[in-house]
Enzyme design. Structure first.
Site, short mmCIF file in Angstrom:
data_model
loop_
_atom_site.label_atom_id
_atom_site.label_comp_id
_atom_site.label_asym_id
_atom_site.label_seq_id
_atom_site.Cartn_x
_atom_site.Cartn_y
_atom_site.Cartn_z
N HIS A 260 3.38 0.00 -3.42
CA HIS A 260 2.63 1.18 -2.99
C HIS A 260 3.60 2.34 -2.83
CE1 HIS A 260 -0.58 3.42 -1.08
NE2 HIS A 260 0.22 3.71 -0.08
N ASP A 372 -4.55 2.19 1.53
CA ASP A 372 -3.91 2.85 2.67
C ASP A 372 -4.59 4.16 3.07
OD1 ASP A 372 -1.93 3.05 4.64
OD2 ASP A 372 -0.65 4.28 3.37
#
Length: 1033
Positions: A260, A372
Site C-alpha cells: 500500500h 485505507d
C-alpha cells in the site's frame, strides 16, 4: 531426540531457542551471528547532493566527492547520490555475495543505468544481491549508484510519525560493505523463528505447541553454529514438523503480496513516484526468484508515474501482468476517499482507472480495492457494479472506535439495492509480515466462522511503500499446510473471491453506508482543499456540458478530449484518501491547491472556448444554464438594469438565453427596526436579524410557519475545543461537544448594505478571539426560497472547531443528507452506541430535517461535515489541527451556506435543485441581440436529474448522458432533447454499449424507467448528413 529428558519448564526452553537466534544476545556464539561470513570494504564510495529529485541521467553528470561512512548529509527532502565502486575477492568463488547497505532514508540501487533494488532499514531491506553463487565469468568489478532520498518510509515527522516534518533532519550511511551471505543460516533462522512463534501463539493449552517447543529445543541441541554440516539435521527436524498436514476443514489463508503506497501523505506526490519505483522493482527481483509469488497493486496513477519515470521497470511489470503474477487491482485512478468526492467523480475514478489498466495491460479489474479510506458511501456498490466490478476488499472498519463491525465476509447492499461481495481480511491489516501471530489472528478474528472459510492475508510493508521481502515469502512457504495453523496458499484476488462466492449461501447482508467511527474531523480539515474540490467538480461539469452542446451546434468546435482528461486526472489525484480529507503535510496541501489553480485556470479557458462556440456572434450578454431545469434567479450582469448591476433572468434547462430583465412578483425589502434588529422579506421568506447577526426569526410566509425554535437563534456561530486523542487532522472526539461556546462579541453590528429591490443584504463582523474574526453578508434575493450567508473568516486558532447552528422548529427521529447520486437518513437521537458514534457525519450539498409537511434544509457550497441532534442543525466550518500540517487552515476563508425552510417534503420543495443552483452558478455568454432562448435537454420528472453530458470515450461526436433518480422513488421519465438523436443505447459507467438494451425513442423524447436512486447512462448517436457529418442542432 536425545535420550536425556529435559525438565518440564516451558519458559526456559522457549527462551533458550529465542536467544539462539537473537540479534542482541550471544551473537558471538549463536546462529544469528553466523548470518554473514567474510566482509570486504568497497573500492571507493563518493557522493553528491541534489536539492531536487532528478533522473539517473542527470545524476550521472553530477560531481562526486569522497564520502566516509558515518558522515551526515541532508537536509530533509534532498537527495544524496552515491557512486559505489566495488571489487569482489576471487576467493569468494561459489559464495552468495551481497552489498550490505544500511542508511537512513530510502534508497534505490541503480546498475547499468536501470533501477534494480530498493533499500530501506525500516522496510527490512538492507542488502543488494550481487551474485547468488559467484562464478569466474561474472563481473567482479562493478560500479553501482545508490540514490538516497532524505526521508523515511513515513516521511520525516519531528518527534512523532504524524508531526509536521523536521525540515533540517540529517541523514547518514552506517554500513556500506561487501559480505558473504550464508543462505543456509538464513533458512535455518526462519525455521527457528516460525517454530518459536508457533510455541508462543498456540500457548500452553495446545499439544501442537509443545510439539513445536520440543522440536525447536532439539534443533538447538543438534545445531552447531560453527559447523554448517550440522545445519541439515536441524533443518530436517523443522521440515518434519512443518510437513505434518492439516485436515480438510482447516481455514485457508490466501496470501498475496501487497504494498500500500499512499499517493501523498507524510511526503509529497513527487516522492511517491520514487516510492513506487523502489517498491515495485524490489517486487520484480522477488518474482525472479520465487515462481509462485503473486503481488497485488492498485492505483492507475502510480502505474502511470512509473511508466513515465521508469519505462524499463514498467516493461518488466507488463510482462509479469501477462503471467498473472503482478496483478493490478482496484480499477480506480487512485485509492480515493470514500465519502467526499461527488458521484460523478467516483465514476470517473473507475472510468480512468479501468481504461488505463485495459489499455496498458489488457485487463479490467473485477474487484474494488480500498483498504485505507475513512468510510464508504452507500452508492459505491452501484458504482462498482456499473464499472464492471462485483467484489470489494477493505479493512478500515476494524478501526471503529465504538462498535465492532459484525462481519468479515458479507454482501454489501447499496442505496439502490445493488450488491457486491465484500471481504474484510480478519487479520485487520494490509501490511502483514507472514508471521504466525497474523495467521492465527486471521482464523480467530473471522466473524463469519461456519459461513466463510477463506480469508485474504496481504503481506508487505505498506503506507510508505516497501512491500514484501524474501523473509516474508520464506515464512509463509514453511507453513503452507502445517497442522495447528491455517492452510496458506499463494493466491490472487480472483481465486479468493471465486471461493468466497462459491461458498456464499450462508453469508449475511449489510445494507447502507459503511460508516467509519473515527476520523470524523477529516470532513472539515483543510477547508481550502474541500473548496477546491467542489468548485473544480462544478467547473469540469460545466465545461463538458458546454463542450458537448457546442459540438452539436457548431461543426468547427473541437471537443478538448486530451486537456479534459488531464484536468480530470488532476482532480481525481487530489481525491486521494489522505489529500481531500486534509490528513497530509503542508507540502502536499500546497501541491493540491496548485493543482486546483491549474484546473481553474485551464478550465476557465476551455469553458470560454466552449461558450464562445455555443453562443452566437454579437455584443449582447446572454446566460448559460448547465443544470437540467429552468432557472429564474438574480444574477450580476453587465446588462442588469438594477443599480447594482443585477438582473432577474429566466434561463431554460441545459441551454441559454439573452439577459432579459424580468420583474419579480415581490421585490426584496430590508428595513432597520427601532430595537436595532433588521427585517428582511421577499414575499416567500421573512427573517429578523438580531444585533449580533443571529436570526431571531425565519418565517415561511405561505405556510404560516416559523422555522427557528422558541427562545433560540439561528445562524449562531459556536466554538469548540478540539483536542483528539492522537490523530490530530483526522479526528474530532465526541467529548468536544461538552466544550460548546457561542461566538458573542460583535465588532461591527449588522448594517443594511442593500435595502432591497432584486437583492437585499445585511453585513456584520464578529470577533472569535483576539486572532480570528467572522465577517458575514446575509443575502436575500427576489424569488429565492432560501437565505444565503456569504462568509469570510480570518482564522488563526489552535485546536478549535468552528460550527454554525440552526435550532429549528421540527421534530423528527431522522435527518436526511445528500450523498453521491442520492440521499440517506441518519438518526437525530443517540439511542444506541451506533447512533452515538454518528455525532459528526458527512454529507454533500445539503442536509434536511423534516416532519410531515414542513422542514428546514441547510445548503452549502463547499462544506462536508454536519451534525443534526434532536432539532439542532449544525454545519461544520473550520478546524485548526497542528499535525501533520502545523499551519492547517490558517488564513482567510470564504464560503457560503444557506437555510431554506419549506412546506411539504424536501423533494416536493425542490431542495435538491436549489442546492445544485447554489453550487452551479449561471454563466455569462456573448450572444446576438435577437438570440432566442434555447434548451438542449430537459427531463419531465423532477425526480430525475441529468447529471452529466460528455463526449463518449473513443466515439467522436457521440455523447454520453448520465441521469439518476434523486427522490427515492420508482418513476418513468422522458429525456426530451432538441438535438438530432438517431439512436440511444444503455451503457455502463465504462461507456460500453449494451447491444441488448436500446433506449426507446418516442416523439416526446427518450423513455426511461428508474428504480429508487438508480443511475442510468446512455450513449446518444446523432443523425448525420449525406457527407457523414453530424447535423447541427
Amino acid at each position: 531426540m536425545h535420550h536425556q529428558p529435559v525438565l518440564k519448564n516451558r519458559l526456559t526452553l522457549l527462551e533458550r531457542a529465542d536467544k539462539f537466534i537473537s540479534d542482541i544476545y550471544f551473537t558471538d556464539c549463536n546462529l544469528r551471528g553466523r548470518l554473514h561470513g567474510s566482509s570486504c570494504p568497497l573500492e571507493s564510495l563518493t557522493s553528491s547532493l541534489s536539492s531536487k529529485r532528478i533522473t539517473f541521467t542527470e545524476a550521472f553528470q553530477l560531481t562526486f566527492a569522497p564520502y566516509t561512512v558515518g558522515d551526515t548529509f541532508g537536509p530533509t527532502w534532498w537527495t544524496c547520490w552515491f557512486k559505489v565502486t566495488l571489487n569482489i575477492p576471487e576467493s569468494w568463488r561459489g559464495k552468495e555475495v551481497h552489498l550490505l547497505w544500511e542508511s537512513d532514508g530510502e534508497a534505490m540501487v541503480w546498475r547499468d543505468e536501470q533501477p534494480v533494488q530498493g533499500l530501506t532499514k525500516e522496510g527490512e531491506k538492507t542488502s543488494y544481491i550481487l551474485s547468488d553463487c559467484l562464478r569466474d565469468e561474472e563481473p567482479h568489478s562493478v560500479t553501482l549508484y545508490v540514490e538516497v532520498a532524505c526521508n523515511g518510509l513515513f516521511g520525516a515527522g519531528q518527534g512523532s510519525m504524524i508531526a509536521a516534518p523536521d525540515p533540517n533532519r540529517k541523514f547518514s550511511v552506517q554500513k556500506a560493505e561487501l559480505v558473504v551471505f550464508n543462505r543456509d543460516v538464513q533458512e535455518l533462522l526462519t525455521d527457528f523463528e516460525m517454530l518459536i512463534d508457533i510455541v508462543k501463539e498456540l500457548g500452553e493449552g495446545e499439544q501442537r505447541g509443545y510439539q513445536a517447543l520440543f522440536t525447536v529445543n532439539e534443533m538447538v541441541n543438534v545445531c552447531d553454529p560453527s559447523d554448517p554440516s550440522s545445519f541439515s539435521k536441524a533443518h530436517s527436524l523443522a521440515h518434519t514438523f512443518f510437513s505434518q498436514r492439516n485436515g480438510d476443514s482447516q481455514h485457508t489463508a490466501h496470501a498475496m503480496g501487497h504494498c500500500h503506497i499512499d499517493s501523498a501523505w507524510l511526503w509529497p506526490y513527487e516522492e511517491t513516484i520514487r516510492k513506487c519505483g523502489r517498491s515495485w522493482v524490489t517486487v520484480i527481483r522477488l518474482m525472479e526468484k520465487n515462481s509462485d509469488f503473486v503481488f497485488t497493486c492498485s492505483q492507475a496513477q502510480q502505474f502511470q508515474w512509473v511508466k513515465s519515470w521508469y519505462p524499463g521497470l514498467f516493461s518488466q511489470i507488463q510482462q509479469y501482468v501477462k503471467e498473472g503474477r503482478f496483478i493490478p487491482v482496484g480499477g480506480t485512478w487512485v485509492e480515493m476517499d470514500g465519502n467526499l468526492p461527488s458521484g460523478e467523480s467516483m465514476i470517473r475514478q473507475f472510468l480512468e482507472g479501468q481504461r488505463f489498466f485495459n489499455h496498458e495491460f489488457g485487463i479490467h479489474c473485477k474487484e474494488f480495492w480500498l483498504p485505507d479510506t475513512f468510510g464508504y458511501s452507500a452508492q459505491l456498490p452501484q458504482i462498482m457494479q456499473g464499472s464492471g466490478i462485483s467484489n470489494f476488499l477493505t479493512q478500515k472498519l476494524s478501526w471503529n472506535l465504538v462498535n465492532t463491525f459484525p462481519h468479515n465476509t458479507f454482501f454489501w447492499e447499496g442505496l439502490d439495492g445493488s450488491k457486491v461481495l465484500t471481504h474484510f481480511p480478519p487479520g485487520n491489516s494490509y501490511g502483514m509480515m507472514g508471521k504466525v501471530e497474523e495467521l492465527m489472528k486471521t482464523v480467530k478474528n473471522n466473524k463469519d466462522k461456519g459461513r466463510a472459510n477463506h480469508s485474504a492475508v496481504l503481506f508487505g510493508f505498506g503506507d510508505g511503500g516497501g512491500g514484501p521481502t524474501q523473509l516474508m515469502l520464506d515464512r509463509l512457504h514453511r507453513v503452507q499446510d502445517t497442522d495447528g495453523l491455517p492452510k496458506v496458499q499463494s493466491s490472487t484476488p480472483d481465486k479468493l473471491f471465486s471461493q468466497l462466492q462459491a461458498d456464499s449461501a450462508l453469508l449475511c447482508t449489510w445494507t447502507g453506508e459503511l460508516f467509519l467511527e473515527l476520523h470524523n474531523g477529516s470532513y472539515t480539515t483543510q477547508a481550502q482543499i474541500k473548496r477546491g474540490n467542489r468548485q473544480c467538480e462544478a467547473l469540469l461539469h460545466d465545461i463538458e456540458i458546454a463542450g458537448s452542446l457546442a459540438l452539436c451546434r457548431n461543426r468547427t468546435f473541437q471537443y478538448p478530449v486530451e486537456k479534459l482528461q488531464e484536468l480530470w486526472r488532476l482532480l481525481l489525484l487530489n481525491q486521494f484518501h489522505d489529500v481531500i480529507p486534509g490528513s497530509c503535510i503542508e507540502m502536499v496541501v500546497e501541491d493540491a491547491l496548485r493543482y486546483y489553480e491549474d484546473i481553474r485556470r485551464d478550465g476557465a479557458a476551455l469553458l470560454h472556448d466552449a461558450l464562445g462556440a455555443l453562443g452566437s456572434k454579437g455584443n449582447s450578454t446572454g446566460v448559460f444554464n448547465s443544470l437540467p431545469w429552468e432557472r429564474h434567479e438574480v444574477i450580476q450582469s453587465p446588462a442588469g438594469a438594477d443599480r447594482l448591476g443585477l438582473a432577474l433572468v429566466r434561463v431554460p434547462s441545459l441551454g441559454l438565453s439573452p439577459v432579459e430583465d424580468t420583474q419579480p412578483l415581490v421585490t426584496v425589502s430590508v428595513t432597520s427596526q427601532a430595537d436595532g434588529t433588521i427585517l428582511m422579506e421577499n414575499g416567500i421568506l421573512q427573517t429578523v436579524v438580531n444585533t449580533d447577526g443571529t436570526l431571531a426569526s425565519l418565517y415561511l410566509i405561505n405556510a404560516n410557519r416559523e422555522a427557528i425554535s422558541d427562545s433560540c437563534h439561528g445562524n449562531q456561530f459556536i466554538m469548540f475545543d478540539d483536542v483528539p486523542l492522537y490523530w490530530d487532522a483526522w479526528d474530532v472526539m465526541d467529548y468536544h461537544l461538552q466544550t460548546r461556546k457561542p461566538v458573542l462579541e460583535v465588532v461591527q453590528p449588522p448594517r443594511v448594505v442593500s435595502s432591497g429591490g432584486l437583492r437585499g443584504s445585511v453585513s456584520f463582523t464578529l470577533r472569535i478571539s483576539d486572532k480570528s474574526t467572522i465577517t458575514q453578508e446575509i443575502v436575500m434575493d427576489a424569488m429565492c426560497p432560501y437565505i444565503k450567508f456569504n462568509t469570510e473568516v480570518k482564522w488563526a486558532e489552535s485546536h478549535k472547531f468552528l460550527k454554525v447552528e440552526f435550532p429549528v422548529r421540527v421534530h423528527s427521529p431522522d435527518a436526511t443528507y445528500e450523498i453521491q447520486f442520492g440521499h440517506l437518513q441518519r438518526p437525530t437521537h443517540r439511542n444506541t452506541s451506533w447512533d452515538w458514534a454518528r455525532f459528526e457525519v458527512w454529507g454533500h450539498k445539503w442536509a434536511d430535517l423534516s416532519e410531515h409537511n414542513f422542514g428546514v434544509a441547510l445548503l452549502n457550497d463547499c462544506k462536508y461535515g454536519y451534525s443534526v441532534h434532536k432539532n439542532t442543525m449544525t454545519l461544520s466550518l473550520l478546524r485548526a489541527p497542528k499535525a501533520p500540517d502545523v499551519n492547517a487552515d490558517m488564513g482567510t476563508h470564504h464560503f457560503t451556506y444557506a437555510v431554506m425552510p419549506h412546506a411539504g417534503s424536501f423533494q416536493d420543495a425542490s431542495v435538491i435543485q436549489y442546492a445544485y443552483n447554489l453550487n452551479f452558478p449561471l454563466r455569462s455568454i456573448q450572444c446576438a441581440a435577437d438570440t432566442e432562448p434555447w434548451s438542449a435537454f430537459s427531463v419531465n420528472s423532477a425526480a430525475v436529474i441529468l447529471e452529466t453530458i460528455k463526449q463518449a470515450e473513443d466515439r467522436k461526436g457521440s455523447l454520453v448522458v448520465r441521469l439518476y433518480e434523486s427522490h427515492g422513488s420508482s418513476v418513468t421519465a422522458t429525456l426530451c432533447t432538441t438535438l438530432p438523436v438517431q439512436e440511444a443505447w444503455h451503457c455502463d459507467f465504462l461507456e460500453r454499449q449494451d447491444p441488448t438494451r436500446p433506449a426507446r425513442i418516442t416523439s416526446e423524447g427518450i423513455a426511461l424507467n428508474f428504480s429508487p436512486f438508480q443511475i442510468v447512462s446512455l450513449l446518444l448517436i446523432f443523425v448525420k448528413d449525406t457527407a457523414g457529418n453530424q447535423i447541427s442542432a
